[in-house]
Write a protein that holds these residues in place. Structure first.
Motif, PDB file in Angstrom:
ATOM      1  N   PHE B  34       0.874  -1.149  -0.075  1.00  0.00           N
ATOM      2  CA  PHE B  34       0.007  -0.074  -0.106  1.00  0.00           C
ATOM      3  C   PHE B  34       0.986   1.230   0.120  1.00  0.00           C
ATOM      4  CE2 PHE B  34      -3.995  -1.944   1.401  1.00  0.00           C
ATOM      5  CZ  PHE B  34      -3.353  -3.197   1.832  1.00  0.00           C
ATOM      6  N   TYR B  36       0.148   5.416   1.436  1.00  0.00           N
ATOM      7  CA  TYR B  36      -0.618   6.155   2.270  1.00  0.00           C
ATOM      8  C   TYR B  36      -0.173   7.337   1.991  1.00  0.00           C
ATOM      9  CZ  TYR B  36      -3.753   2.684   4.557  1.00  0.00           C
ATOM     10  OH  TYR B  36      -4.651   1.759   4.657  1.00  0.00           O
ATOM     11  N   PRO B  44      -3.804  10.248   7.617  1.00  0.00           N
ATOM     12  CA  PRO B  44      -3.323   9.194   6.571  1.00  0.00           C
ATOM     13  C   PRO B  44      -4.417   8.780   5.437  1.00  0.00           C
ATOM     14  CG  PRO B  44      -2.062   8.814   8.492  1.00  0.00           C
ATOM     15  CD  PRO B  44      -3.402   9.554   8.849  1.00  0.00           C
ATOM     16  N   LEU B  46      -5.560   6.155   2.089  1.00  0.00           N
ATOM     17  CA  LEU B  46      -5.001   5.274   1.165  1.00  0.00           C
ATOM     18  C   LEU B  46      -4.856   5.976  -0.101  1.00  0.00           C
ATOM     19  CD1 LEU B  46      -4.194   2.354   0.557  1.00  0.00           C
ATOM     20  CD2 LEU B  46      -6.612   2.167  -0.182  1.00  0.00           C
ATOM     21  N   TYR B  89       3.730   7.142   3.030  1.00  0.00           N
ATOM     22  CA  TYR B  89       4.073   6.015   3.843  1.00  0.00           C
ATOM     23  C   TYR B  89       3.783   4.548   2.960  1.00  0.00           C
ATOM     24  CZ  TYR B  89       4.071   8.305   8.232  1.00  0.00           C
ATOM     25  OH  TYR B  89       4.436   8.882   9.467  1.00  0.00           O
ATOM     26  N   GLY B  99      -6.122  -6.781   8.936  1.00  0.00           N
ATOM     27  CA  GLY B  99      -5.682  -5.757   8.335  1.00  0.00           C
ATOM     28  C   GLY B  99      -4.502  -5.179   8.773  1.00  0.00           C
ATOM     29  N   LYS B 100      -3.834  -5.831   9.732  1.00  0.00           N
ATOM     30  CA  LYS B 100      -2.694  -5.125  10.213  1.00  0.00           C
ATOM     31  C   LYS B 100      -1.677  -4.889   9.441  1.00  0.00           C
ATOM     32  CE  LYS B 100      -0.001  -7.599  13.109  1.00  0.00           C
ATOM     33  NZ  LYS B 100       0.336  -8.197  14.090  1.00  0.00           N
ATOM     34  N   LEU B 101      -1.060  -3.315   9.298  1.00  0.00           N
ATOM     35  CA  LEU B 101      -0.240  -3.045   8.161  1.00  0.00           C
ATOM     36  C   LEU B 101       1.311  -2.872   8.991  1.00  0.00           C
ATOM     37  CD1 LEU B 101      -2.160  -0.673   6.134  1.00  0.00           C
ATOM     38  CD2 LEU B 101      -1.646  -3.048   5.822  1.00  0.00           C
ATOM     39  N   PHE B 103       4.278  -0.509   8.714  1.00  0.00           N
ATOM     40  CA  PHE B 103       4.720   0.774   7.828  1.00  0.00           C
ATOM     41  C   PHE B 103       6.246   1.018   7.547  1.00  0.00           C
ATOM     42  CE2 PHE B 103       0.722   2.952   7.169  1.00  0.00           C
ATOM     43  CZ  PHE B 103      -0.155   2.175   7.923  1.00  0.00           C
ATOM     44  N   GLY B 104       6.619   1.717   6.462  1.00  0.00           N
ATOM     45  CA  GLY B 104       7.964   2.109   6.346  1.00  0.00           C
ATOM     46  C   GLY B 104       8.033   3.424   7.247  1.00  0.00           C
TER      47      GLY B 104
END
Lengths: 111, 113
Positions: B34, B36, B44, B46, B89, B99-101, B103-104
């Motif tokens: 993804f 964001y 944030p 999408l 992101y 749905g846990k993400l 992130f960078g």
């Protein structure tokens, strides 16, 4: 469309204080999340909940408690605020394969 | 473990020039990727999500191609606009029903006139 409401928008606390942040969503989403946002450190997961009364720890859960009182609300407690701490706490929700929808955040400053 | 790397903390460029924000990932599974976008003082939102059938997602002039061979999902736009200035992101999801993400660290894009 739905919305995620975080309260308060700004929170100023004292060192050692217990502070509670609240989040409400009207998407009827099953899963809710609390992320912490620090400049240059990305978004880090504190807690999430896949249904009412469920709690799952994220990578940053130490120093925090959470509560999923009902499907639409998810609160986060900073158990003991750290001096000079500044961060933004973001609440989010999702359902099955949907993307995350975020609230606008609560900005915390600790004196 | 699973991770997302965004190598640039800040990208500054002139309006009208092309945009490319880097994103690479490590995962033992076949994740969804993804992008964001977060504008100043906003939530944030999408921007793009990878497809399972190798289609290239596009939105608001931005596109990204998932390259499994190089584990990359770089964000591109042919011509930057002032309104593109924001924090971006990259994130990955391992699927499932949470749905846990992951992130960078994020890349701030500053577009100058």
């Amino acid at each position: 469309g739905g919305i995620i409401t975080q309260t308060p928008k700004f929170l100023i606390g004292q060192e050692g204080q217990k502070l509670t942040l609240k989040c409400q969503q009207n998407f009827n989403h099953d899963t809710m999340y609390w992320y912490r946002q620090d400049s240059g450190k990305g978004l880090r997961l504190i807690y999430y909940s896949i249904t009412e009364n469920d709690l799952q720890k994220g990578d940053l859960s130490e120093g925090y408690d959470a509560s999923r009182e009902k499907k639409s609300s998810f609160s986060l407690t900073v158990t003991s605020a750290q001096k000079n701490e500044m961060a933004v706490f973001l609440c989010a929700s999702s359902i099955e394969d949907s993307p995350l929808y975020f609230g606008a955040g609560t900005r915390l400053s600790v004196l | 473990g699973d991770s997302v790397t965004q190598t640039e903390g800040l990208v500054t460029l002139t309006e009208g020039l092309p945009v490319m924000l880097n994103c690479t990932y490590q995962s033992t599974y076949s994740p969804f990727l993804f992008w964001y976008v977060q504008h100043l003082n906003e939530a944030p939102k999408l921007l793009l999500k990878s497809f399972t059938d190798n289609k290239r997602p596009e939105h608001q002039g931005f596109h990204a191609t998932l390259h499994k061979s190089s584990s990359s999902f770089h964000l591109q736009k042919s011509s930057a606009q002032l309104s593109d200035s924001a924090l971006y992101y990259c994130a990955l999801s391992l699927g499932g029903n949470t749905g846990k993400l992951i992130f960078g660290l994020g890349t701030t894009l500053q577009v100058q006139p």
